[in-house]
Scaffold this motif. Structure first.
Motif, PDB file in Angstrom:
ATOM      1  N   ASP A  71      40.341  31.935 -73.417  1.00 37.39           N
ATOM      2  CA  ASP A  71      39.393  33.501 -73.823  1.00 37.39           C
ATOM      3  C   ASP A  71      38.962  33.730 -72.108  1.00 37.39           C
ATOM      4  OD1 ASP A  71      37.218  30.924 -73.681  1.00 37.39           O
ATOM      5  OD2 ASP A  71      35.978  30.756 -75.494  1.00 37.39           O
ATOM      6  N   ARG A  72      37.870  35.029 -71.798  1.00 32.15           N
ATOM      7  CA  ARG A  72      37.041  35.473 -70.707  1.00 32.15           C
ATOM      8  C   ARG A  72      36.530  35.628 -71.482  1.00 32.15           C
ATOM      9  NH1 ARG A  72      42.710  38.308 -71.263  1.00 32.15           N
ATOM     10  NH2 ARG A  72      44.323  37.205 -69.085  1.00 32.15           N
ATOM     11  N   SER A  73      35.634  36.047 -70.344  1.00 29.20           N
ATOM     12  CA  SER A  73      34.053  36.854 -69.978  1.00 29.20           C
ATOM     13  C   SER A  73      34.285  37.895 -69.368  1.00 29.20           C
ATOM     14  CB  SER A  73      33.097  36.040 -69.581  1.00 29.20           C
ATOM     15  OG  SER A  73      33.428  34.601 -70.253  1.00 29.20           O
ATOM     16  N   ALA A  74      33.248  38.633 -69.487  1.00 27.09           N
ATOM     17  CA  ALA A  74      33.139  39.917 -69.038  1.00 27.09           C
ATOM     18  C   ALA A  74      33.016  39.448 -67.215  1.00 27.09           C
ATOM     19  CB  ALA A  74      31.445  40.645 -69.084  1.00 27.09           C
ATOM     20  N   PRO A  75      33.919  40.586 -66.425  1.00 30.01           N
ATOM     21  CA  PRO A  75      34.674  41.725 -67.431  1.00 30.01           C
ATOM     22  C   PRO A  75      35.551  41.904 -68.467  1.00 30.01           C
ATOM     23  CG  PRO A  75      35.583  41.832 -64.999  1.00 30.01           C
ATOM     24  CD  PRO A  75      35.066  40.586 -65.435  1.00 30.01           C
ATOM     25  N   GLY A  76      36.597  40.895 -68.524  1.00 28.10           N
ATOM     26  CA  GLY A  76      37.443  41.148 -69.209  1.00 28.10           C
ATOM     27  C   GLY A  76      38.809  40.973 -68.661  1.00 28.10           C
ATOM     28  N   ILE A  77      38.786  41.354 -67.513  1.00 28.96           N
ATOM     29  CA  ILE A  77      39.704  41.639 -66.590  1.00 28.96           C
ATOM     30  C   ILE A  77      40.695  40.227 -66.235  1.00 28.96           C
ATOM     31  CG2 ILE A  77      40.720  43.337 -64.773  1.00 28.96           C
ATOM     32  CD1 ILE A  77      38.373  43.787 -64.137  1.00 28.96           C
ATOM     33  N   PRO A  78      42.144  40.252 -65.928  1.00 28.09           N
ATOM     34  CA  PRO A  78      42.770  39.202 -66.393  1.00 28.09           C
ATOM     35  C   PRO A  78      42.907  38.761 -64.982  1.00 28.09           C
ATOM     36  CG  PRO A  78      44.258  40.726 -67.424  1.00 28.09           C
ATOM     37  CD  PRO A  78      42.785  40.832 -67.081  1.00 28.09           C
ATOM     38  N   GLY A  79      42.149  37.218 -64.223  1.00 29.09           N
ATOM     39  CA  GLY A  79      42.420  36.886 -63.063  1.00 29.09           C
ATOM     40  C   GLY A  79      41.397  37.021 -62.308  1.00 29.09           C
ATOM     41  N   LEU A  80      40.491  38.806 -62.950  1.00 29.70           N
ATOM     42  CA  LEU A  80      39.527  38.476 -62.157  1.00 29.70           C
ATOM     43  C   LEU A  80      37.634  37.867 -62.644  1.00 29.70           C
ATOM     44  CD1 LEU A  80      37.400  39.894 -60.141  1.00 29.70           C
ATOM     45  CD2 LEU A  80      37.280  41.605 -61.797  1.00 29.70           C
ATOM     46  N   SER A  81      38.316  38.070 -63.895  1.00 30.80           N
ATOM     47  CA  SER A  81      37.540  37.744 -65.283  1.00 30.80           C
ATOM     48  C   SER A  81      37.082  35.718 -65.123  1.00 30.80           C
ATOM     49  CB  SER A  81      37.442  37.643 -66.396  1.00 30.80           C
ATOM     50  OG  SER A  81      37.215  38.862 -66.946  1.00 30.80           O
ATOM     51  N   GLU A  82      38.566  34.850 -64.859  1.00 26.66           N
ATOM     52  CA  GLU A  82      39.140  33.538 -64.428  1.00 26.66           C
ATOM     53  C   GLU A  82      38.247  32.986 -62.822  1.00 26.66           C
ATOM     54  OE1 GLU A  82      41.932  35.070 -67.602  1.00 26.66           O
ATOM     55  OE2 GLU A  82      41.468  35.570 -65.776  1.00 26.66           O
ATOM     56  N   GLY A  83      37.929  33.957 -62.122  1.00 32.00           N
ATOM     57  CA  GLY A  83      37.563  33.883 -60.960  1.00 32.00           C
ATOM     58  C   GLY A  83      36.530  33.834 -60.766  1.00 32.00           C
ATOM     59  N   ILE A  84      35.682  34.928 -61.740  1.00 29.64           N
ATOM     60  CA  ILE A  84      34.422  34.975 -61.699  1.00 29.64           C
ATOM     61  C   ILE A  84      34.136  33.838 -62.585  1.00 29.64           C
ATOM     62  CG2 ILE A  84      32.491  35.999 -63.354  1.00 29.64           C
ATOM     63  CD1 ILE A  84      33.594  38.364 -62.230  1.00 29.64           C
ATOM     64  N   GLY A  85      35.018  33.223 -63.530  1.00 27.35           N
ATOM     65  CA  GLY A  85      34.277  32.410 -64.565  1.00 27.35           C
ATOM     66  C   GLY A  85      34.301  30.513 -63.401  1.00 27.35           C
ATOM     67  N   LEU A  86      35.181  30.682 -62.458  1.00 25.21           N
ATOM     68  CA  LEU A  86      35.146  29.441 -61.843  1.00 25.21           C
ATOM     69  C   LEU A  86      34.581  29.410 -60.821  1.00 25.21           C
ATOM     70  CD1 LEU A  86      38.749  29.475 -60.750  1.00 25.21           C
ATOM     71  CD2 LEU A  86      38.160  27.432 -61.985  1.00 25.21           C
ATOM     72  N   VAL A  87      33.724  30.537 -60.449  1.00 27.77           N
ATOM     73  CA  VAL A  87      32.568  30.397 -59.911  1.00 27.77           C
ATOM     74  C   VAL A  87      31.301  30.412 -60.399  1.00 27.77           C
ATOM     75  CG1 VAL A  87      31.423  31.633 -57.690  1.00 27.77           C
ATOM     76  CG2 VAL A  87      33.546  32.158 -57.548  1.00 27.77           C
ATOM     77  N   GLY A  88      31.088  31.010 -61.224  1.00 31.51           N
ATOM     78  CA  GLY A  88      30.076  30.565 -61.627  1.00 31.51           C
ATOM     79  C   GLY A  88      29.715  30.277 -62.299  1.00 31.51           C
ATOM     80  N   ARG A  89      30.995  29.630 -63.716  1.00 31.32           N
ATOM     81  CA  ARG A  89      30.719  28.751 -64.988  1.00 31.32           C
ATOM     82  C   ARG A  89      31.456  27.130 -64.395  1.00 31.32           C
ATOM     83  NH1 ARG A  89      32.353  33.183 -67.358  1.00 31.32           N
ATOM     84  NH2 ARG A  89      34.429  32.014 -66.968  1.00 31.32           N
ATOM     85  N   ARG A  90      32.320  27.585 -63.790  1.00 27.75           N
ATOM     86  CA  ARG A  90      32.769  26.183 -63.067  1.00 27.75           C
ATOM     87  C   ARG A  90      33.917  25.621 -63.691  1.00 27.75           C
ATOM     88  NH1 ARG A  90      28.263  21.711 -62.890  1.00 27.75           N
ATOM     89  NH2 ARG A  90      27.784  22.864 -64.893  1.00 27.75           N
ATOM     90  N   GLY A  91      34.615  27.182 -64.708  1.00 27.68           N
ATOM     91  CA  GLY A  91      35.793  27.080 -64.981  1.00 27.68           C
ATOM     92  C   GLY A  91      36.131  28.373 -65.319  1.00 27.68           C
ATOM     93  N   ALA A  92      37.052  28.619 -65.648  1.00 30.62           N
ATOM     94  CA  ALA A  92      37.971  29.824 -65.610  1.00 30.62           C
ATOM     95  C   ALA A  92      38.090  30.043 -67.117  1.00 30.62           C
ATOM     96  CB  ALA A  92      39.673  29.704 -65.521  1.00 30.62           C
ATOM     97  N   HIS A  93      37.218  29.614 -68.313  1.00 27.50           N
ATOM     98  CA  HIS A  93      37.181  29.818 -69.467  1.00 27.50           C
ATOM     99  C   HIS A  93      36.069  29.146 -70.263  1.00 27.50           C
ATOM    100  CE1 HIS A  93      41.444  31.949 -69.121  1.00 27.50           C
ATOM    101  NE2 HIS A  93      41.946  30.574 -68.602  1.00 27.50           N
TER     102      HIS A  93
END
Length: 337
Positions: A71-93
């Motif tokens: 699944d994706r968090s905001a902004p829900g854009i493929p690639g960008l959401s995963e990248g933000i997740g890796l930086v902010g949550r330490r996981g893409a999803h």
């Protein structure tokens, strides 16, 4: 009806092979007093421990929308959401969909906390403490302390009451493939210190010895395992948007994959361990290939069914005890831990 404790290996989408094998065992008449699982194995194991029948398990797994698992968090854009997740949550999803799915399906089966999975057995291992008297054990890795957690057994080390912990929370921790899913944070019940938990497979993906007796009594039934990750893991481990991965990412991916299979691969080289392990060919799908179509998923399910059928055709509990447990061949299978 023969009993067997069951250990289910982790492997992401390859866990479909677990379902096929387990369904065959259940339809062959097997019952599972205790189940241990890692990652995908913790999901299937939780439903079995909650009392799902073969038909119910098949229906539950049929309701799982594999495409929604990453699944994706905001902004829900493929690639960008995963990248933000890796930086902010330490996981893409974030893993919210699979957490909610497991919680809701367990509720349907009448299970919420580990108190609902308490087990009483007067003939159990005399060394078994009350904190280990459960139908389910799932593994997670505490990277804050560098240790394996067997939940609910090890909740006391976090100063938490195991009976009060949500089963779905433990499963969510167990499936936290590093960098793919955000890790889970659990706070010490006394100090409030945060602990970061990731996939149990990092330290032990296939703990097939977990239910072996430690007292002098004869085992009443076997522990069987279902293995779905090959000795040399195929498929991607990290998020699909990292294709093709740069060399540093590929190296890190190989390190994670080695961590997941290395310890157990060495253990599985022992002949008596291999004899009680059902090996499923899951080469049709990769570990995080959640977009695999019905044909691929069906092939892995069928391979699981076939592997269990072939295993049972050659399985001899009495001979196993004689060869591997030093036990005279005198206890019938139906009486067999």
């Amino acid at each position: 009806m023969p009993n067997a404790d069951l250990v289910l290996e982790g492997g992401g989408v390859k866990g479909l092979g677990l379902v096929g094998a387990v369904l065959h065992l259940m339809r062959a008449g097997y019952a599972f007093p205790r189940v241990a699982g890692t990652s995908a194995g913790s999901i299937v194991g939780a439903f079995l421990a909650a009392g799902a029948t073969a038909g119910e398990l098949e229906a539950i797994m049929g309701r799982l929308d594999y495409a929604r698992v990453p699944d994706r968090s905001a902004p829900g854009i493929p690639g960008l959401s995963e990248g933000i997740g890796l930086v902010g949550r330490r996981g893409a999803h974030p893993g919210r969909y699979i957490h909610r799915f497991v919680a809701e399906e367990l509720e349907r089966l009448g299970v919420r906390t580990f108190a609902d999975l308490r087990r009483t057995d007067r003939r159990a291992d005399r060394n078994l403490t009350p904190d280990r008297a459960y139908k389910l054990v799932v593994t997670a890795t505490d990277v804050s302390r560098g240790r394996l957690l067997r939940l609910p057994w090890d909740y006391r080390s976090l100063n938490l009451d195991p009976d009060e912990q949500l089963v779905a929370d433990a499963v969510r921790a167990s499936i936290s493939i590093p960098l793919f899913f955000a890790p889970v944070t659990v706070r010490d019940g006394e100090t409030g210190e945060p602990r970061t938990l990731v996939d149990g497979g990092v330290l032990s993906n296939f703990p097939i010895e977990i239910f072996d007796r430690t007292d002098s009594a004869k085992p009443r039934w076997p522990t069987l395992g279902v293995k779905v990750v090959p000795d040399l893991p195929a498929g991607r481990v990290f998020p699909e948007f990292l294709v093709p991965p740069p060399p540093p990412v590929r190296l890190l991916e190989q390190v994670v994959a080695t961590a997941i299979v290395g310890h157990d691969q060495t253990y599985l080289e022992q002949p008596c361990v291999r004899r009680r392990a059902i090996r499923v060919d899951t080469s049709e799908v990769g570990i995080v290939e959640f977009g695999a179509g019905p044909h691929k998923r069906g092939a892995v399910l069928a391979n699981g069914d076939r592997a269990a059928r072939d295993f049972l055709a050659g399985w001899d509990w009495e001979r196993y005890k004689q060869d591997c447990r030093g036990t005279p061949s005198s206890v019938p299978l139906s009486a067999a831990t």
